[in-house]
Design an enzyme around this catalytic site. Sequence first.
Site, PDB file in Angstrom:
ATOM      1  N   CYS A  13      -7.818   0.764   1.434  1.00 11.36           N
ATOM      2  CA  CYS A  13      -8.262   2.079   0.968  1.00 11.36           C
ATOM      3  C   CYS A  13      -9.017   1.915  -0.342  1.00 11.36           C
ATOM      4  CB  CYS A  13      -7.061   3.005   0.765  1.00 11.36           C
ATOM      5  SG  CYS A  13      -5.863   2.376  -0.429  1.00 11.36           S
TER       6      CYS A  13
ATOM      7  N   CYS B 109     -12.502  -0.157  -4.425  1.00 11.70           N
ATOM      8  CA  CYS B 109     -11.650  -1.286  -4.062  1.00 11.70           C
ATOM      9  C   CYS B 109     -12.056  -1.989  -2.775  1.00 11.70           C
ATOM     10  CB  CYS B 109     -10.198  -0.831  -3.954  1.00 11.70           C
ATOM     11  SG  CYS B 109      -9.554  -0.143  -5.497  1.00 11.70           S
TER      12      CYS B 109
END
Length: 485
Positions: A458, A138
């Site tokens: 994150c 991500c």
Amino acid sequence: MTSMLSHAIRNLPASSAWAPRLLARSLSCSSQLQAAAVQPKSKKTLAKSGVKNIVVVEGVRIPFLQSGTTYADLMPHDLARAALQGLLNRTSVPRDVVDYIVYGTVIQEVKTSNVAREAALGAGFSDKTPAHTVTMACISSNQAMTTGVGMIAAGQCDVVVAGGVELMSDVPIRHSRKMRKTMLTLNRAKTLGQKLSLISKIRPDYFAPELPAVAEFSTSETMGHSADRLAAAFAVSRLEQDEYALRSHTLAKKAQDGGLLLDVVPFKVPGKETVTKDNGIRPSSIEQMGKLKPAFVKPFGTVTAANSSFLTDGASAILLMSEEKALAMGYKPKAYLRDFVYVSQDPKDQLLLGPTYATPKVLEKAGLTMADIDVFEFHEAFAGQILANLKAMDSDWFAQNYMGRKSKVGAPPLEKFNTWGGSLSLGHPFGATGCRLVITAAHRLKKEGGQYGLVAACAAGGQVRVLRRSLCRGAVIAFLLLLVL
């Protein structure tokens, strides 16, 4: 670790106090959306002797859409090309001035494995302009941006375009390994007898497809399951998660209606309509959200479809330059990229706690504190993940026992935090979110009269690094932005 973290809750803010505080701050944020841009207060520039100033000139994205909707018939490079063309149209930067293009993506289309190159050629860039693709879950577009920053800082480039793309509407689905092995062997068979012999060995289970992995390879656990356990460890209730998700959608709707999402550029989808806005923003009610069943830990989990980010199609692009080059070309930079850090944590119990670990590190590098930061933009994978991080950041016990720090860094105040919505509402194309976070922070700094912005995200399966004798694959990045006056 879950039991130990649960013990720490006694030292964290009481969960019962969260709901009224959250609702009050949500309402206070709405007034910011209507406020005119004000002049930022003067602070130190954080310039480093002998180090080039690297600036954000502009950043754009095509609308983020729920998977399976208007972008469903396209390919990833189509979305990336549209973002690149939107950046070119917005900035009028000559294509031949761009020294390098870097793109991030997660689930790669096998036909265009170097999607950066294909998108660049499709957008009209010279075939002499190098381009490569990176992947880091991500934070793939974050990695693309920091790669560009490194190139400029090293003097290899003056102008780099970074970005990211994801198309969840059409992901590669493979044959089973048994079938793949049979087909490859069949391709090498020379006689009809050899081919018939191989075909006769095919069994029904050979036809079972392999879907892209949604679980951590090292732990075999889905990120949603990790988020549910994390929420439980930090005593984050289902109601708190639903309230935070509602806040995200409400603020995103106000920002969208108020014309604040300036990074969005229209995209004329071939054979379809022109898409002009994100389609995942849907403010609901706590009552409606409460009717949904747990999505991962059943039947008693607290993470649901309503308080999780949804599968999204989208692409982004950002123009980075050395300050000298930008000024020489007549551009007024939107922000300076001053510092960034990557950290890796235990992928089992700390997969989503990266922002807690990265934030104090980037602040220390810059010589700042949380009180100095005017704008926070954190990636919202799950509402429970955000709330758990806020509690961890506000815990001396966690800082001392898990981070080796003397005291907590402190939680960001909600009036400065994701006030134009976040990934829960705007959407999360895995490879493209990082650029959205950075350019949103830059726009908010200007609108709100701030000077320092902090971006954190994150990711799963990022860097592989040995830390405290454990295999660490949960990665996070934190950016520090400085507004150009």
